[in-house]
Enzyme design. Structure first.
Site, PDB file in Angstrom:
ATOM      1  N   GLU A   1     -40.589 -38.077 -23.979  1.00 57.06           N
ATOM      2  CA  GLU A   1     -41.252 -37.083 -23.128  1.00 57.06           C
ATOM      3  C   GLU A   1     -42.759 -37.337 -23.060  1.00 57.06           C
ATOM      4  O   GLU A   1     -43.372 -37.297 -21.999  1.00 57.06           O
ATOM      5  CB  GLU A   1     -41.022 -35.662 -23.671  1.00 57.06           C
ATOM      6  CG  GLU A   1     -39.565 -35.245 -23.743  1.00 57.06           C
ATOM      7  CD  GLU A   1     -38.912 -35.577 -25.082  1.00 57.06           C
ATOM      8  OE1 GLU A   1     -39.194 -36.654 -25.652  1.00 57.06           O
ATOM      9  OE2 GLU A   1     -38.113 -34.752 -25.548  1.00 57.06           O
TER      10      GLU A   1
ATOM     11  N   ASN B   1     -38.309 -43.411 -25.769  1.00 59.23           N
ATOM     12  CA  ASN B   1     -38.933 -43.379 -27.096  1.00 59.23           C
ATOM     13  C   ASN B   1     -39.250 -44.799 -27.544  1.00 59.23           C
ATOM     14  O   ASN B   1     -38.524 -45.750 -27.248  1.00 59.23           O
ATOM     15  CB  ASN B   1     -38.084 -42.620 -28.119  1.00 59.23           C
ATOM     16  CG  ASN B   1     -36.662 -43.121 -28.238  1.00 59.23           C
ATOM     17  OD1 ASN B   1     -36.103 -43.700 -27.304  1.00 59.23           O
ATOM     18  ND2 ASN B   1     -36.056 -42.900 -29.386  1.00 59.23           N
TER      19      ASN B   1
HETATM   20  N1  THU Z   1     -37.195 -38.345 -29.920  1.00 61.89           N
HETATM   21  C1  THU Z   1     -37.660 -38.290 -28.643  1.00 61.89           C
HETATM   22  O1  THU Z   1     -37.888 -39.320 -27.985  1.00 61.89           O
HETATM   23  N2  THU Z   1     -37.877 -37.057 -28.108  1.00 61.89           N
HETATM   24  C2  THU Z   1     -37.685 -35.876 -28.762  1.00 61.89           C
HETATM   25  O2  THU Z   1     -38.047 -34.824 -28.253  1.00 61.89           O
HETATM   26  C3  THU Z   1     -37.026 -35.872 -30.052  1.00 61.89           C
HETATM   27  C4  THU Z   1     -36.945 -37.186 -30.740  1.00 61.89           C
HETATM   28  C5  THU Z   1     -36.974 -39.667 -30.517  1.00 61.89           C
HETATM   29  C6  THU Z   1     -37.933 -40.022 -31.605  1.00 61.89           C
HETATM   30  C7  THU Z   1     -37.155 -41.019 -32.412  1.00 61.89           C
HETATM   31  O3  THU Z   1     -37.341 -42.309 -31.871  1.00 61.89           O
HETATM   32  C8  THU Z   1     -35.686 -40.619 -32.210  1.00 61.89           C
HETATM   33  O4  THU Z   1     -35.681 -39.735 -31.097  1.00 61.89           O
HETATM   34  C9  THU Z   1     -35.063 -39.922 -33.409  1.00 61.89           C
HETATM   35  O5  THU Z   1     -35.861 -38.902 -33.856  1.00 61.89           O
END
Ligand code: THU
Length: 134
Positions: free
Chosen positions: A57, A44
């Site tokens: 993802e 992320n």
């Molecule tokens: N996040 C992801 O990377 N994938 C997901 O499917 C859910 C949320 C990240 C986004 C953000 O940086 C952190 O998790 C908290 O929401």
């Protein structure tokens, strides 16, 4: 197959270490296995304008496309050190549906309690998704 999934999950763990998440402090990593055998990782990436955050993802799926991947997704492992069973958000489920082999056969690999592996199908977590008629 379980060994392959364990390796996929380990790659997702490594990807989560690269996360840029200074705001939520919730690192996420993903590793996707395509039918070609190629694997792509993503983490992320957050932004001071919070809504612009990119999930691990979708980062991994974008990387696959940018690297010329044309085959379909067999499995995706997702990991966060902050949460067991780190399921993909709604937007990522829709993206997975776009590139998945099919809903039944495309697997979601997660770390469960006691470091066990939980295997779900995309169909289980994203039934009746939007698609254009073929
Ligand atoms: N996040 C992801 O990377 N994938 C997901 O499917 C859910 C949320 C990240 C986004 C953000 O940086 C952190 O998790 C908290 O929401």
């Amino acid at each position: 197959m379980t060994i392959e999934y364990t390796e996929l999950l380990n790659n997702a763990k490594k990807a989560s270490e690269k996360s840029y998440s200074p705001y939520s402090k919730f690192p996420v990593g993903a590793c996707i296995l395509y039918e070609s055998g190629n694997k792509y990782q993503g983490c992320n990436v957050e932004n001071a304008s919070y809504g612009l955050t990119l999930c691990a993802e979708r980062n991994a799926m974008s990387s696959a496309i940018a690297n010329g991947e044309t085959s379909k997704i067999k499995a995706i492992a997702i990991y966060s050190p902050k949460q067991k069973r780190c399921l993909p958000c709604g937007a990522c489920r829709q993206w997975l549906s776009e590139f998945a082999k099919n809903e039944k056969e495309t697997k979601i690999i997660l770390e469960d309690k006691n470091e066990e592996i939980l295997i779900l199908s995309l169909e289980e977590i994203f039934p009746y998704g939007f698609k254009f008629d073929e």
